[in-house]
Write an enzyme that holds these catalytic residues in place. Sequence first.
Site, mmCIF file in Angstrom:
data_model
loop_
_atom_site.group_PDB
_atom_site.id
_atom_site.type_symbol
_atom_site.label_atom_id
_atom_site.label_comp_id
_atom_site.label_asym_id
_atom_site.label_seq_id
_atom_site.Cartn_x
_atom_site.Cartn_y
_atom_site.Cartn_z
ATOM 1 C CE LYS A 1 20.192 -15.049 6.244
ATOM 2 N NZ LYS A 1 21.151 -15.899 7.416
ATOM 3 C CG ASP B 1 19.990 -20.971 17.173
ATOM 4 O OD1 ASP B 1 19.558 -21.457 18.186
ATOM 5 O OD2 ASP B 1 19.254 -20.162 16.375
ATOM 6 C CG LEU C 1 11.498 -19.014 0.160
ATOM 7 C CD1 LEU C 1 12.865 -19.717 -0.144
ATOM 8 C CD2 LEU C 1 10.274 -19.748 -0.346
ATOM 9 N N GLY C 2 11.203 -16.565 4.293
ATOM 10 C CA GLY C 2 11.292 -16.423 5.571
ATOM 11 C C GLY C 2 12.153 -15.049 5.797
ATOM 12 N N GLY D 1 14.005 -12.784 9.211
ATOM 13 C CA GLY D 1 14.556 -12.960 10.305
ATOM 14 C C GLY D 1 15.693 -11.935 10.627
ATOM 15 C CB CYS E 1 18.947 -7.094 9.007
ATOM 16 S SG CYS E 1 20.411 -8.137 9.234
#
Length: 331
Positions: A30, A122, A9-10, A12, A14
């Site tokens: 994750k 962020d 899915l993604g 970034g 590590c």
Amino acid sequence: MELDCEKILGEGGCAIVFQGVWDGKPVAVKRIPTNKVASNEREEDALRMLNHQNVIKLFHVESDKNFRYYVLELCNASLAKLFLKDDDPKKYSGPMPAVKDVLMQLANGLEYIHKKGLVHRDLKPENVLIWVDPKTQKVLMKWADFGLSKRVNEKGSYSMQSGVKGTLDYSAPEILKLIEEEETPTSTDGTTSTNTRGNIKSDVFAEGLVFGYFLLGGVHLFGSRYKIQSNIIKKEPPNLPKIQFKDIRTLIHKMLEKDPLKRITSSDVTQELQEIEMSINNSIFAEDTYPSLEEVEILLQKEMDINSVDEKGLTPLLHLALPKKNEGNQR
């Protein structure tokens, strides 16, 4: 917990996020190498203490000898994918809440985060996730990615000893100013002074930028890519006047106040959005704004009698069709 290594899915830093299954339901997993777990402690700590419908949920954490796994809500897309080109296969074309509901959900989520004593640091369109209930199609906007979050004191400030973090194009002017100072450091190691304190209201500035990005269909309030940061410092948002609804423009203007001490709080944002909605419900629409699909939608949602007439003999729909007073040409 099961994860599907074929469905990424993604990625970034590590971490890699896979689709998986936990407790019989689809989730996002994750995965972080064990030797990098310390760098993700802030996010884990933040998600463990947060429980709100407009914040991504952490369901479960487990580890093996190689990785630590974080089981998270599976969302459909990020806000940034809503505005990709129509022929982009990654574009999100699913259901969305009404515009006013998107803003209110984001405001409620950030107010909750701040009330829990956290600053996100962020906030940006990529960190707003769109969750759709597969059964009811109810849509929720969720703040995500708390890897840079920090606890704040009772005054809403936090130490910036480790330096400035975040995405520069979505940073408040006081953050960009610190970056300028870092480029000509007085300390021997080039880090921010130990006395420098950040303020939780930097999140409010970034939230205003996210509001603008959404309302303008994927356009940054402070202009084109290479001018954004300089325009933020100069407080020149060239695209702010393009936002149709006057009261929303006024609210965002307050969120973009250059001085964080004068900038409104996340709770103020929620309160003002509630008052704006009441204003919309109690009248037709501000005479200096263009009518939009949202305005027609509100008429229908509130079950307004579209055949009713005012003292001038105009129905609600005819009001929306009128040219605006500050424009010299007809629509």
